[in-house]
Design an enzyme around this catalytic site. Structure first.
Site, short mmCIF file in Angstrom:
data_model
loop_
_atom_site.label_atom_id
_atom_site.label_comp_id
_atom_site.label_asym_id
_atom_site.label_seq_id
_atom_site.Cartn_x
_atom_site.Cartn_y
_atom_site.Cartn_z
N ILE A 7 -20.85 -16.52 -13.09
CA ILE A 7 -20.29 -17.20 -14.26
C ILE A 7 -18.90 -17.74 -13.94
O ILE A 7 -18.15 -17.13 -13.17
CB ILE A 7 -20.29 -16.25 -15.48
CG1 ILE A 7 -20.16 -17.00 -16.78
CG2 ILE A 7 -19.24 -15.15 -15.32
CD1 ILE A 7 -20.54 -16.17 -18.01
N CYS A 8 -18.58 -18.90 -14.52
CA CYS A 8 -17.23 -19.45 -14.45
C CYS A 8 -16.89 -19.94 -15.85
O CYS A 8 -17.43 -19.40 -16.83
CB CYS A 8 -17.13 -20.55 -13.39
SG CYS A 8 -18.17 -21.99 -13.68
N ARG A 9 -16.08 -20.93 -15.99
CA ARG A 9 -15.72 -21.38 -17.35
C ARG A 9 -16.89 -22.13 -17.99
O ARG A 9 -17.30 -21.80 -19.09
CB ARG A 9 -14.48 -22.27 -17.32
CG ARG A 9 -14.08 -22.75 -18.71
CD ARG A 9 -12.75 -23.49 -18.70
NE ARG A 9 -12.56 -24.25 -19.91
CZ ARG A 9 -12.17 -23.75 -21.07
NH1 ARG A 9 -11.94 -22.47 -21.18
NH2 ARG A 9 -12.00 -24.52 -22.13
N GLY A 40 -19.56 -23.87 -15.64
CA GLY A 40 -20.69 -23.99 -14.74
C GLY A 40 -20.44 -24.65 -13.40
O GLY A 40 -21.22 -24.45 -12.48
N MET A 89 -18.47 -19.02 -19.36
CA MET A 89 -17.77 -18.17 -20.32
C MET A 89 -17.56 -18.86 -21.66
O MET A 89 -17.41 -18.19 -22.68
CB MET A 89 -16.43 -17.70 -19.73
CG MET A 89 -16.57 -16.65 -18.64
SD MET A 89 -17.45 -15.14 -19.14
CE MET A 89 -16.37 -14.51 -20.43
#
Length: 124
Positions: free
Chosen positions: A75-77, A79, A103
């Protein structure tokens, strides 16, 4: 952001709980792992409880912190960095999947957040 060449999963299908530091017996199945590849300042503002934080740039040097048998959700902010991380992890033998929407989707779905100030943890 998604890529047709990277396995992804909607936020609703991501396990509800993670504990990157939980000890386990050798005979127990590997736990699911949420790998957060955002930068340190993003992590401090708000992240999923139990996630493992390794900024994208550090992933190659910190592979020993990952379990080849674990289900790895990246996961990141939103994608973009997750695509890169999943592609790299797959190239070195891990099975990893990108969390659609990152996120931002996590927070919108009402999933728990913690941060430097848990009362005000946020992603956006």
């Amino acid at each position: 952001m998604t890529s047709p060449h990277v396995p992804s999963i909607p936020i609703e299908e991501v396990p509800a709980e993670f504990d990157a530091a939980a000890p386990r017996a050798a005979t127990e199945p590997a736990p699911a792992l949420l790998l957060d590849v955002r930068e340190e300042d993003e992590w401090r503002l708000g992240h999923a409880p139990g996630a493992l934080h390794i900024p994208l740039v550090d992933v190659p040097a910190r592979l020993d912190e990952l379990n080849y048998d674990a289900e790895i959700y990246v996961i990141c902010r939103q994608g973009g960095r997750s695509v890169t991380a999943v592609q790299y992890l797959e190239s070195v033998g891990f099975e990893a999947v990108m969390v659609d929407g990152g996120m931002v989707a996590w927070q919108r779905a009402g999933r728990p957040l913690t941060g430097d100030n848990p009362d005000e943890a946020k992603v956006y």
